[in-house]
Design a protein around this motif. Structure first.
Motif, short mmCIF file in Angstrom:
data_model
loop_
_atom_site.label_atom_id
_atom_site.label_comp_id
_atom_site.label_asym_id
_atom_site.label_seq_id
_atom_site.Cartn_x
_atom_site.Cartn_y
_atom_site.Cartn_z
N TYR A 308 13.46 -5.69 4.21
CA TYR A 308 12.62 -6.46 3.29
C TYR A 308 11.20 -5.89 3.23
O TYR A 308 10.63 -5.73 2.13
CB TYR A 308 12.58 -7.92 3.74
CG TYR A 308 11.60 -8.78 2.97
CD1 TYR A 308 11.89 -9.23 1.68
CD2 TYR A 308 10.36 -9.11 3.54
CE1 TYR A 308 10.98 -10.01 0.98
CE2 TYR A 308 9.45 -9.87 2.84
CZ TYR A 308 9.76 -10.33 1.57
OH TYR A 308 8.85 -11.09 0.87
N LYS A 309 10.63 -5.55 4.37
CA LYS A 309 9.28 -4.98 4.42
C LYS A 309 9.21 -3.63 3.69
O LYS A 309 8.24 -3.33 2.97
CB LYS A 309 8.83 -4.82 5.87
CG LYS A 309 8.47 -6.13 6.55
CD LYS A 309 8.04 -5.92 7.99
CE LYS A 309 7.65 -7.24 8.67
NZ LYS A 309 7.27 -7.03 10.08
N LYS A 310 10.26 -2.82 3.88
CA LYS A 310 10.30 -1.51 3.21
C LYS A 310 10.37 -1.68 1.69
O LYS A 310 9.68 -0.99 0.95
CB LYS A 310 11.50 -0.71 3.70
CG LYS A 310 11.34 -0.11 5.08
CD LYS A 310 12.58 0.70 5.47
CE LYS A 310 12.41 1.33 6.86
NZ LYS A 310 13.62 2.09 7.26
N ALA A 313 7.00 -2.90 0.41
CA ALA A 313 6.04 -1.80 0.35
C ALA A 313 6.31 -0.90 -0.83
O ALA A 313 5.38 -0.41 -1.48
CB ALA A 313 6.08 -1.01 1.67
#
Length: 317
Positions: A308-310, A313
Motif C-alpha cells: 500500500y505504501k509503495k 508513493a
C-alpha cells in the motif's frame, strides 16, 4: 550469417540473465521472510502464545464411545433409521425427545453414527439366512465383490454393527448408552417378534432334550442286549448312528441356548467401550493451527501495508 549468430548470442545472454534474476528473486524473498521473522521475533512470540492460549480456551476434550450390537428379528433397517433419527434430534437440540428417552446431558453429545462390521463370511454362513450366499453370488456376477461388501444395502444386513458416539468431555455409560439401548429396545412390533422367537426356542430345546434322552435309553437298551449276546447285526450297527445323531442334537442345543441368550433383546449389546480420547493429527491440532493462522495473518497484513505504501508513493510521484 554473422548477424544471426550475434542475435542468438544476445538472446541466450538475455535468457541467462532472466534465469539469474528469477532465482535471485526467490533467494531474496526467502531471506526477506527470514529477516522479517528475526526482526519481529517478539511480536511473533506473543502471537504464538496468544494462539496457544486461544486454543486452550476454545478447545474441549473430545471422546469417542463405541457400542457393538446385534440386531435381532430382522431389525437391521429399524436400527439404522432410529440412529439416524437420534442424530437428527441432536442437531435439532430436541430437549423434549431426549428427556423422554432418559438422556439429561444431551447437549455435550456431538454425533451418533452406525456402521456395519464388514464380516462377509458371517453374513454368507448365517444359518438363519441361508439365501445370503446365493444373493452374494448373484450380485457378484454384475460387479466387484469389494464394492458389494461395502454397499449400504448389503452391509445393513451384516450380523455385527457398531454404534459410534462422540461427546465433549467424558461420559458414563448410564448417561447416554444405557438410555439409547433402552429406547432402541422399546418397539411393540419387535417385542411381539421376540416373544414368538423365544417361545419357539424354548420348545425346540425341550424337544431336543427329549430326543437326547430317548437316544440315551436306546443306546443303553442296545448295549445291554449286546452284552447278553441277543443283539442282531442291524441293531449293533445302529449304535454308532445313534451316537452321531445325539452329537448333532447336542450341537443343535448349544446353538439354541446361544440364540436364547442373544434373543433376550431386540438390539443386543455385545460390548461397549467408553471415553476413548480423540487425538487430532498434529497439523489439525488447534494448539498448532491457531498460532500459525495468527502469524500468517500478521505477515500478510504487514506485506499488504508495504504494498500500500509503495502504491501510494507511486501515485503521489
Amino acid at each position: 550469417m554473422s548477424t544471426n549468430s550475434q542475435d542468438q548470442e544476445i538472446d541466450l545472454g538475455q535468457i541467462r540473465i532472466g534465469i539469474k534474476k528469477f532465482f535471485n528473486g526467490i533467494i531474496n524473498s526467502i531471506f526477506d521472510v527470514i529477516f522479517f521473522f528475526k526482526k519481529k521475533i517478539v511480536v511473533i512470540g506473543i502471537l504464538f502464545v496468544l494462539g496457544v492460549a486461544l486454543a486452550f480456551i476454545i478447545d474441549s476434550k473430545t471422546y469417542n464411545h463405541e457400542v457393538s450390537v446385534i440386531p435381532n428379528f430382522g431389525s437391521n433397517e429399524y436400527l439404522y433409521k432410529k440412529i439416524e433419527q437420534i442424530d437428527t434430534k441432536l442437531r435439532e437440540q430436541d430437549e423434549t425427545f431426549f428427556k423422554k428417552i432418559g438422556v439429561k446431558n444431551y447437549k455435550d453429545v456431538i454425533s451418533v453414527e452406525i456402521e456395519a462390521f464388514p464380516a462377509i463370511y458371517n453374513f454368507v454362513n448365517n444359518r438363519d439366512q441361508q439365501n445370503n450366499f446365493e444373493l452374494i453370488k448373484l450380485m457378484a456376477e454384475d460387479g466387484n465383490i469389494d464394492k458389494i461388501m461395502k454397499d449400504e444395502i448389503t452391509s445393513k444386513n451384516y450380523y455385527h454393527h457398531k454404534i459410534s458416539i462422540q461427546t465433549k468431555g467424558m461420559y458414563e455409560k448410564r448417561e447416554f448408552i444405557t438410555p439409547l439401548l433402552n429406547y432402541l429396545n422399546s418397539n411393540p412390533y419387535f417385542e411381539a417378534q421376540q416373544k414368538i422367537y423365544q417361545k419357539n426356542l424354548a420348545d425346540k430345546i425341550v424337544l431336543n432334550d427329549s430326543l437326547i434322552k430317548q437316544i440315551d435309553n436306546l443306546i443303553v437298551l442296545l448295549s445291554s442286549n449286546n452284552s447278553s449276546g441277543t443283539i442282531s447285526i442291524s441293531e449293533k450297527n445302529s449304535i454308532p448312528e445313534l451316537v452321531e445323531k445325539k452329537d448333532k442334537l447336542i450341537l443343535e442345543k448349544q446353538y439354541l441356548l446361544t440364540n436364547e441368550n442373544i434373543f433376550d433383546k431386540i438390539i443386543k449389546e455385545e460390548s461397549s467401550i467408553v471415553n476413548i480420547r480423540d487425538y487430532k493429527p498434529l497439523l489439525l491440532n488447534n494448539k498448532i493451527l491457531f498460532p500459525i493462522i495468527l502469524i500468517l495473518m500478521y505477515f500478510l497484513s504487514h506485506l499488504l501495508l508495504i504494498t500500500y505504501k509503495k502504491q501510494l508513493a507511486r501515485i503521489n510521484s
